[in-house]
Design a protein around this motif. Structure first.
Motif, PDB file in Angstrom:
ATOM      1  N   ILE A 136       0.842  -1.197   0.000  1.00 40.41           N
ATOM      2  CA  ILE A 136       0.000   0.000   0.000  1.00 40.41           C
ATOM      3  C   ILE A 136       0.878   1.248   0.000  1.00 40.41           C
ATOM      4  O   ILE A 136       0.638   2.184  -0.759  1.00 40.41           O
ATOM      5  CB  ILE A 136      -0.964  -0.012   1.205  1.00 40.41           C
ATOM      6  N   ASN A 137       1.918   1.254   0.851  1.00 39.93           N
ATOM      7  CA  ASN A 137       2.821   2.405   0.901  1.00 39.93           C
ATOM      8  C   ASN A 137       3.554   2.593  -0.418  1.00 39.93           C
ATOM      9  O   ASN A 137       3.764   3.720  -0.868  1.00 39.93           O
ATOM     10  CB  ASN A 137       3.810   2.264   2.051  1.00 39.93           C
ATOM     11  N   ASP A 183       1.128   4.041  -2.913  1.00 43.01           N
ATOM     12  CA  ASP A 183       0.855   5.437  -2.573  1.00 43.01           C
ATOM     13  C   ASP A 183       2.024   6.329  -3.004  1.00 43.01           C
ATOM     14  O   ASP A 183       1.802   7.396  -3.575  1.00 43.01           O
ATOM     15  CB  ASP A 183       0.608   5.561  -1.071  1.00 43.01           C
ATOM     16  N   SER A 184       3.264   5.884  -2.754  1.00 42.57           N
ATOM     17  CA  SER A 184       4.410   6.692  -3.147  1.00 42.57           C
ATOM     18  C   SER A 184       4.540   6.741  -4.674  1.00 42.57           C
ATOM     19  O   SER A 184       4.940   7.763  -5.223  1.00 42.57           O
ATOM     20  CB  SER A 184       5.698   6.173  -2.512  1.00 42.57           C
ATOM     21  N   ASN A 209       2.018   6.710  -6.778  1.00 39.92           N
ATOM     22  CA  ASN A 209       0.981   7.645  -7.220  1.00 39.92           C
ATOM     23  C   ASN A 209       1.404   9.085  -6.978  1.00 39.92           C
ATOM     24  O   ASN A 209       1.110   9.972  -7.778  1.00 39.92           O
ATOM     25  CB  ASN A 209      -0.352   7.371  -6.526  1.00 39.92           C
ATOM     26  N   ARG A 210       2.085   9.354  -5.883  1.00 42.61           N
ATOM     27  CA  ARG A 210       2.556  10.712  -5.582  1.00 42.61           C
ATOM     28  C   ARG A 210       3.633  11.134  -6.556  1.00 42.61           C
ATOM     29  O   ARG A 210       3.729  12.290  -6.916  1.00 42.61           O
ATOM     30  CB  ARG A 210       3.069  10.800  -4.156  1.00 42.61           C
TER      31      ARG A 210
END
Length: 65
Positions: free
Chosen positions: A54-55, A58-59, A61-62
């Motif tokens: 998940i992390n 998320d990174s 996507n950022r």
């Protein structure tokens, strides 16, 4: 004093421990606890893998934004 676990008091915990001892015997309990420990360890590793995925997503996507 033993803290209350799910509303169980000391007498109830003692009765449960004695019932487990009578059902499985003294030799089988360490094996059961070892298996339980392996299961908990496996569960934690799975949760850590999911968290890292998940992390990572998320990174990623950022970084794209």
């Amino acid at each position: 004093m033993i803290p209350a676990f799910m509303g169980l008091g000391t007498p109830e915990i003692i009765v449960i421990a004695l019932a487990i001892l009578l059902l499985f015997g003294g030799r089988k309990i360490p094996e059961l606890m070892r298996g339980l420990g392996k299961g908990v360890r496996s569960f934690r590793e799975g949760m850590n893998d999911i968290s890292s995925e998940i992390n990572k997503a998320d990174s990623d996507n950022r970084d794209k934004e």
